[in-house]
Enzyme design. Structure first.
Site, mmCIF file in Angstrom:
data_model
loop_
_atom_site.group_PDB
_atom_site.id
_atom_site.type_symbol
_atom_site.label_atom_id
_atom_site.label_comp_id
_atom_site.label_asym_id
_atom_site.label_seq_id
_atom_site.Cartn_x
_atom_site.Cartn_y
_atom_site.Cartn_z
ATOM 1 N N GLU A 441 0.840 -1.216 0.000
ATOM 2 C CA GLU A 441 0.000 0.000 0.000
ATOM 3 C C GLU A 441 0.871 1.262 0.000
ATOM 4 O OE1 GLU A 441 -3.045 1.295 -1.164
ATOM 5 O OE2 GLU A 441 -3.365 -0.785 -0.562
HETATM 6 C C1 LIG Z 1 2.676 -9.912 0.733
HETATM 7 C C2 LIG Z 1 2.326 -8.886 -0.296
HETATM 8 C C3 LIG Z 1 1.001 -8.593 -0.537
HETATM 9 C C4 LIG Z 1 0.657 -7.677 -1.524
HETATM 10 N N1 LIG Z 1 -0.663 -7.471 -1.835
HETATM 11 C C5 LIG Z 1 -0.975 -6.761 -2.946
HETATM 12 C C6 LIG Z 1 -2.320 -6.714 -3.439
HETATM 13 O O1 LIG Z 1 -3.238 -7.281 -2.852
HETATM 14 N N2 LIG Z 1 -2.556 -6.043 -4.592
HETATM 15 C C7 LIG Z 1 -1.581 -5.403 -5.286
HETATM 16 O O2 LIG Z 1 -1.862 -4.825 -6.330
HETATM 17 N N3 LIG Z 1 -0.292 -5.407 -4.837
HETATM 18 C C8 LIG Z 1 0.021 -6.075 -3.699
HETATM 19 N N4 LIG Z 1 1.323 -6.113 -3.254
HETATM 20 C C9 LIG Z 1 2.332 -5.359 -3.971
HETATM 21 C C10 LIG Z 1 2.891 -4.187 -3.168
HETATM 22 O O3 LIG Z 1 1.952 -3.157 -3.071
HETATM 23 C C11 LIG Z 1 4.213 -3.767 -3.849
HETATM 24 O O4 LIG Z 1 5.146 -4.781 -3.558
HETATM 25 C C12 LIG Z 1 4.711 -2.413 -3.379
HETATM 26 O O5 LIG Z 1 3.868 -1.390 -3.840
HETATM 27 C C13 LIG Z 1 6.133 -2.134 -3.847
HETATM 28 O O6 LIG Z 1 6.286 -2.396 -5.214
HETATM 29 P P1 LIG Z 1 7.504 -3.317 -5.699
HETATM 30 O O7 LIG Z 1 7.464 -4.571 -4.901
HETATM 31 O O8 LIG Z 1 7.474 -3.458 -7.167
HETATM 32 O O9 LIG Z 1 8.792 -2.540 -5.266
HETATM 33 P P2 LIG Z 1 9.531 -1.419 -6.145
HETATM 34 O O10 LIG Z 1 8.528 -0.470 -6.687
HETATM 35 O O11 LIG Z 1 10.450 -2.079 -7.111
HETATM 36 O O12 LIG Z 1 10.384 -0.654 -5.032
HETATM 37 C C14 LIG Z 1 11.680 -1.092 -4.605
HETATM 38 C C15 LIG Z 1 12.298 -0.005 -3.729
HETATM 39 O O13 LIG Z 1 12.419 1.218 -4.474
HETATM 40 C C16 LIG Z 1 11.775 2.283 -3.787
HETATM 41 N N5 LIG Z 1 11.114 3.164 -4.749
HETATM 42 C C17 LIG Z 1 10.439 2.819 -5.877
HETATM 43 N N6 LIG Z 1 9.928 3.911 -6.450
HETATM 44 C C18 LIG Z 1 10.279 4.978 -5.682
HETATM 45 C C19 LIG Z 1 10.032 6.379 -5.741
HETATM 46 N N7 LIG Z 1 9.295 6.915 -6.711
HETATM 47 N N8 LIG Z 1 10.558 7.152 -4.764
HETATM 48 C C20 LIG Z 1 11.310 6.638 -3.777
HETATM 49 N N9 LIG Z 1 11.562 5.308 -3.666
HETATM 50 C C21 LIG Z 1 11.046 4.493 -4.600
HETATM 51 C C22 LIG Z 1 10.738 1.619 -2.898
HETATM 52 O O14 LIG Z 1 10.412 2.431 -1.781
HETATM 53 C C23 LIG Z 1 11.436 0.332 -2.493
HETATM 54 O O15 LIG Z 1 12.264 0.569 -1.390
HETATM 55 C C24 LIG Z 1 1.681 -7.003 -2.245
HETATM 56 C C25 LIG Z 1 3.017 -7.271 -1.968
HETATM 57 C C26 LIG Z 1 3.352 -8.220 -1.033
HETATM 58 C C27 LIG Z 1 4.798 -8.530 -0.811
#
Ligand SMILES: Cc1cc2nc3c(=O)[nH]c(=O)nc-3n(C[C@H](O)[C@H](O)[C@H](O)COP(=O)(O)OP(=O)(O)OC[C@H]3O[C@@H](n4cnc5c(N)ncnc54)[C@H](O)[C@@H]3O)c2cc1C
Length: 600
Positions: A441
């Protein structure tokens, strides 16, 4: 074992968040009576303790299972617990009455949600996501869609999911590729065919309900690039006939579920859409407005995850207290042989600081819920103010409560010594479960960007300084309080306010260099969290001191309140000063680093 902290919740509602003022302002004082709130909390506490909490540790051990035929089974007891929530009407708690909801104000439902999440966070996530979808549909779906999909979700027969993430589109939703192609109107009415892959979909497949309603972000063929070309669709697992009965299986399938660090009871699904003819999806709102619709529910969803931080911390605290009261090791200083470890000053320090932060978290969550209620239902003239206040508080609540839950649950492990590291006690589970909270989130960095750019720089600090001025005025009054703990708490918060102002002015002064502002963001979220916690703990101390004067006062509870307030000022609030220093001094040190130097 888990016992809902009803006394503290009642104290926070009545004396910190001032629920009577809130219900009066939203014209609900006749139906949201103190007796009703009491009954709601008591019954929720019973269901949580008797039915849900016993599934927490076992659910972690077995996890959800994916079968070859695509079915997913949840751990023993989960389906029965969801059924029990449905039968008790809990799945309908905060939705509108016209669709079968109970329209409970957020200030109350937030406290009930804390209880579910403490009992079993992996289990209660299903309800959290369903509530999120209900909120989004109430706000943005057509009347027909609301009438068709909301009642079964509120009855607990169907559940909801949020489908945003794809392998290349996590934080950056502009990269979403899932396709939605409009078909000719047929027996199913106007619909789209959805194809693509979504990952990490919480409760994307499970055995706790008859149907699963996916809310899916996708792109139509000629949509503009980026976030302006995303639409949102309802995609049911089983298609729904006009009379609400279930039809054919839709073309969406669970490919696998993830193995995870925590919340293992909850299935986190990879969903494949359109392996065959394309999954049938129904547009919500207009094409290309999907992100706006999702943003419409963002405050709600982020706030709910903040509550999870509070909830898992409370569960860890209860477990730590139980262990520390029982375990004997050495003779505590000033104590006797055979005294439990709670008597060691350091163990007492750990547990008191955990309790103090949790009380501050709960107070902030309740005040945040109240702000949302006032923004939606308060006097017309005040709504804009409360909307702005809620918008300011949400990234702080999401960021601070979830980040601190990592530290609080870690302290819970520490109290257990070696047994904390051994899975048997369950202390490690809370620590592992908490780890997702600052990630999903919107990561803490995203809360930070929101707080810095949208909530501070955009209005040149107006909303945040108004908030600080209010705290200042309240502390001036409390500084004159007769009780020494209250007066010194107020002075400590006043000092912290000065540090906060310096830090915010520094962020404002770098407005023309967004990289600098962004560097400070996460520290700024935490600073505001500690400061807001201090504000409410000072208020809480004042109310406790006042009540101690009354006949028949609950002295143990109220004295403990004064101690936690004092402890907060000594052990948590000084973080405001430390974080302000980091903000004032930290930009150069970070931005001077070049990524290509990092690998030597
Ligand atoms: C157990 C679990 C349940 C989940 N449930 C859902 C769900 O029900 N529905 C759904 O749609 N998603 C879900 N998610 C996805 C979750 O919302 C994402 O994992 C999260 O938004 C981060 O995206 P990412 O994993 O691609 O990380 P990335 O976007 O690749 O981020 C990696 C790192 O880079 C940083 N970063 C990236 N962009 C920026 C920026 N613009 N500024 C500063 N820092 C940045 C982040 O803070 C993080 O530290 C779930 C994830 C997990 C692990």
């Amino acid at each position: 074992m888990y016992t809902a902290p009803l006394k503290d919740i009642q104290f926070v509602l009545n004396h910190v968040a001032d629920i009577n003022k809130v219900t009066a302002a939203i014209n609900r004082q006749d139906d949201i009576t103190p007796d009703l709130v009491d009954a709601v909390l008591t019954e929720a506490g019973k269901l949580a303790a008797d039915v849900i909490a016993p599934t927490n540790h076992t659910g972690d051990q077995t996890g959800s299972r994916h079968h070859e035929d695509g079915r997913v089974t949840t751990p023993a007891g989960f389906a029965e617990a969801y059924q029990a929530m449905a039968e008790g009407g809990w799945t309908a708690m905060d939705a509108a009455e016209e669709y079968g909801g109970q329209n409970m104000p957020m200030v109350v439902s937030s406290m009930v949600n804390e209880i579910w999440q403490s009992a079993n966070m992996a289990f209660a996530l299903c309800h959290l996501l369903t509530q999120g979808q209900v909120y989004a549909l109430q706000k943005s779906a057509s009347e027909e869609q609301k009438n068709l999909y909301l009642p079964p979700m509120l009855e607990g027969r169907w559940t909801g999911t949020m489908n945003l993430t794809e392998p290349q589109a996590g934080t950056d939703l502009a990269a979403i590729k899932t396709k939605a192609v409009k078909t000719e109107s047929d027996a199913l009415g106007t619909h789209y065919r959805i194809s693509g892959q979504k990952i990490y979909i919480t409760y994307g497949e499970h055995d706790m309900a008859e149907n699963i309603i996916h809310l899916v972000l996708a792109r139509t063929p000629d949509a503009p690039e980026g976030v302006k070309g995303i639409s949102v669709f309802i995609v049911p697992k089983f298609l729904v006939n006009a009379d609400g009965s279930l039809g054919e299986r839709n073309d969406v399938h669970c490919v696998s579920i993830e193995k995870k660090l925590g919340i293992k009871g909850s299935p986190t699904a990879v969903l494949s859409y359109g392996d065959n003819e394309g999954a049938v999806g129904y547009l919500v709102g207009e094409e290309n407005r999907g992100l706006e619709i999702m943003f419409g529910m963002m405050n709600h969803a982020r706030f709910s995850v903040g509550l999870q931080g509070l909830a898992v911390s409370e569960r860890a605290l209860q477990q730590a207290i139980g262990y520390a009261m029982d375990r004997k090791q050495g003779t505590p200083l000033g104590g006797q042989s055979g005294d439990a470890i709670i008597n060691h000053p350091d163990v007492l320090r750990i547990i008191t600081t955990m309790k103090a932060e949790i009380e501050a978290m709960r107070a902030l969550a309740a005040v945040g819920g109240a702000a949302m209620d006032l923004a939606h239902g308060g006097a017309e003239a005040d709504r804009a103010f409360w909307d702005e206040r809620a918008a300011l508080l949400v990234p702080i609540i999401k960021g601070w409560l979830t980040e601190r839950s990592l530290a609080v649950t870690s302290l819970g492990v520490q109290v257990h010594g070696g047994m904390g590291f051994i899975e048997e006690t369950g202390a490690a589970q809370h620590y592992r479960d908490a780890r997702i909270l600052p990630i999903y989130e919107g990561t803490t960095a995203i809360q930070a960007n929101d707080l810095v750019f949208r909530k501070t720089l955009r209005d040149e600090g107006k909303a945040v300084f108004t908030f600080l001025d209010e705290i200042d005025a309240e502390m001036i009054t409390l500084a004159g309080n007769d009780h020494p703990v209250v007066a010194s708490a107020a002075m400590a918060v006043t000092d912290a306010l000065a540090d906060a102002r310096l830090a915010i002015n520094h962020i404002l002064s770098s407005a023309n260099d967004p990289r600098r502002s962004a560097v400070s963001g996460s520290n700024y979220v935490m600073l505001m969290g500690y400061l807001a916690g201090g504000w409410l703990m000072a208020r809480s101390a004042a109310k406790a001191a006042e009540q101690l004067e009354a006949d028949g006062a609950d002295e143990n509870f109220l004295n403990a309140k004064l101690v936690t307030a004092d402890s907060y000022m000594g052990h948590a609030l000084p973080q405001v000063m430390a974080l302000a220093r980091s903000i004032l001094a930290g930009d150069d040190a970070v931005l001077a680093m070049r990524p290509d130097w990092l690998q030597g």
